[in-house]
Scaffold this active site. Sequence first.
Site, mmCIF file in Angstrom:
data_model
loop_
_atom_site.group_PDB
_atom_site.id
_atom_site.type_symbol
_atom_site.label_atom_id
_atom_site.label_comp_id
_atom_site.label_asym_id
_atom_site.label_seq_id
_atom_site.Cartn_x
_atom_site.Cartn_y
_atom_site.Cartn_z
ATOM 1 N N SER A 146 -9.280 4.998 44.018
ATOM 2 C CA SER A 146 -9.915 4.566 45.267
ATOM 3 C C SER A 146 -8.952 4.861 46.403
ATOM 4 C CB SER A 146 -10.160 3.051 45.193
ATOM 5 O OG SER A 146 -10.532 2.544 46.451
ATOM 6 N N TYR A 159 -7.440 -5.600 43.826
ATOM 7 C CA TYR A 159 -8.082 -4.295 43.575
ATOM 8 C C TYR A 159 -7.129 -3.172 43.989
ATOM 9 C CZ TYR A 159 -11.817 -0.705 44.003
ATOM 10 O OH TYR A 159 -12.598 0.416 43.881
HETATM 11 N N1 LIG Z 1 -18.359 2.307 45.694
HETATM 12 C C1 LIG Z 1 -17.203 2.390 46.323
HETATM 13 O O1 LIG Z 1 -17.115 2.128 47.527
HETATM 14 C C2 LIG Z 1 -15.977 2.819 45.571
HETATM 15 C C3 LIG Z 1 -14.905 3.321 46.315
HETATM 16 C C4 LIG Z 1 -13.761 3.716 45.652
HETATM 17 C C5 LIG Z 1 -13.698 3.638 44.279
HETATM 18 N N2 LIG Z 1 -14.744 3.145 43.563
HETATM 19 C C6 LIG Z 1 -14.616 3.093 42.121
HETATM 20 O O2 LIG Z 1 -15.628 3.883 41.537
HETATM 21 C C7 LIG Z 1 -15.854 3.446 40.192
HETATM 22 C C8 LIG Z 1 -17.344 3.306 39.962
HETATM 23 O O3 LIG Z 1 -17.802 2.307 40.834
HETATM 24 P P1 LIG Z 1 -19.242 2.312 41.545
HETATM 25 O O4 LIG Z 1 -19.007 2.347 42.987
HETATM 26 O O5 LIG Z 1 -20.139 3.288 40.891
HETATM 27 O O6 LIG Z 1 -19.640 0.809 41.193
HETATM 28 P P2 LIG Z 1 -20.863 0.161 40.408
HETATM 29 O O7 LIG Z 1 -20.561 -1.292 40.387
HETATM 30 O O8 LIG Z 1 -22.123 0.626 40.996
HETATM 31 O O9 LIG Z 1 -20.744 0.788 38.941
HETATM 32 C C9 LIG Z 1 -19.697 0.430 38.089
HETATM 33 C C10 LIG Z 1 -20.179 0.501 36.660
HETATM 34 O O10 LIG Z 1 -19.076 0.102 35.825
HETATM 35 C C11 LIG Z 1 -19.582 -0.804 34.858
HETATM 36 N N3 LIG Z 1 -18.511 -1.677 34.372
HETATM 37 C C12 LIG Z 1 -17.953 -2.746 34.993
HETATM 38 N N4 LIG Z 1 -17.035 -3.308 34.196
HETATM 39 C C13 LIG Z 1 -17.017 -2.592 33.049
HETATM 40 C C14 LIG Z 1 -16.291 -2.688 31.844
HETATM 41 N N5 LIG Z 1 -15.404 -3.666 31.625
HETATM 42 N N6 LIG Z 1 -16.511 -1.756 30.881
HETATM 43 C C15 LIG Z 1 -17.433 -0.781 31.064
HETATM 44 N N7 LIG Z 1 -18.174 -0.656 32.174
HETATM 45 C C16 LIG Z 1 -17.962 -1.558 33.162
HETATM 46 C C17 LIG Z 1 -20.674 -1.578 35.571
HETATM 47 O O11 LIG Z 1 -21.535 -2.215 34.644
HETATM 48 C C18 LIG Z 1 -21.330 -0.479 36.381
HETATM 49 O O12 LIG Z 1 -22.350 0.169 35.654
HETATM 50 C C19 LIG Z 1 -15.067 2.158 40.037
HETATM 51 O O13 LIG Z 1 -13.858 2.410 39.355
HETATM 52 C C20 LIG Z 1 -14.785 1.750 41.474
HETATM 53 O O14 LIG Z 1 -13.635 0.945 41.581
HETATM 54 C C21 LIG Z 1 -15.890 2.742 44.184
#
Ligand SMILES: NC(=O)c1ccc[n+]([C@@H]2O[C@H](COP(=O)([O-])OP(=O)(O)OC[C@H]3O[C@@H](n4cnc5c(N)ncnc54)[C@H](O)[C@@H]3O)[C@@H](O)[C@H]2O)c1
Length: 260
Positions: A146, A159
């Site tokens: 991130s 985080y």
């Molecule tokens: N959306 C943003 O703004 C953003 C920005 C930077 C980084 N990220 C990162 O991107 C990645 C994906 O996030 P997203 O935005 O798609 O979020 P999201 O919450 O839409 O999807 C995350 C997925 O991970 C799954 N998950 C959560 N805990 C888990 C576990 N212990 N084991 C297996 N699966 C698990 C959830 O069920 C969900 O399906 C994450 O690592 C997040 O930190 C997101």
Amino acid sequence: MDKLLDFTDKTIIITGAAQGFGALLAKELAARGANLVLGDIKTEPLQALAGELKALGTKVIAQACDVGNETHCKAMVTAALDTFGQLDIAVNNAGIAHPLGPIETLSNEAFDKQWQVNVMGVQFGLRHQIAAMRKQKSGVILNVASMAGLGAAPLGGAYSAAKHAVVGLTKTAAYEVAADNIRINAICPFFTATPMVTESDMVSMAGGLEKAKATLARGAPMRRIAEPIEVVNAMLLLLSPGNTFMTGQAIAVDGGLSSM
Ligand SMILES: NC(=O)c1ccc[n+]([C@@H]2O[C@H](COP(=O)([O-])OP(=O)(O)OC[C@H]3O[C@@H](n4cnc5c(N)ncnc54)[C@H](O)[C@@H]3O)[C@@H](O)[C@H]2O)c1
């Protein structure tokens, strides 16, 4: 298909594949010929996605996987090897946020959970994916960090600490395995309109989704947050079979935020 975006018969693990970046990446890779091994703790939407992709002709395994559980992470690699005979690519994408607050108010529990899921979830993946890839003398791993892993994330201190750890793991692992023809990078997105953001407390705190998006966008030179496909497209470029000399990088996809 352009060979830079051709994933035909590549076997690819994606964690956190039930929604958000993981689900969209699965669809984009399926459309480009990949065989998929998908894991998530949300098994219903995961199985629904797998059904959708199978109906379009993709070979998919979908299994319950809590990335904080090493046995589950190992089982993802075993499934890839047993079914498809190899593991070409792994995307350690699963991650969680925590209740926002100034650093002095964040609970130990928030830090513990961040460590277990966001850091050990990546480390467990790396351990078993690298073991398989070293035998093959090839492989590509993408860890989803991130912008919070490259700098401050106000009110998201635990985080941010975890995502900085993901960047450290990525760089160290990449250095260690480079001579075995394994590439490992991290992607560092800015706020993006996945459920992690659109279904978060930030929306109610801001008084609605559009207001939340506007608030989150304030610091970004492009004056908006990202759409999920913009980040997923960057993931495809990092995973591209043509991108063979980039490793150990933490790539910002941030609308220009880090240009300052
Ligand atoms: N959306 C943003 O703004 C953003 C920005 C930077 C980084 N990220 C990162 O991107 C990645 C994906 O996030 P997203 O935005 O798609 O979020 P999201 O919450 O839409 O999807 C995350 C997925 O991970 C799954 N998950 C959560 N805990 C888990 C576990 N212990 N084991 C297996 N699966 C698990 C959830 O069920 C969900 O399906 C994450 O690592 C997040 O930190 C997101």
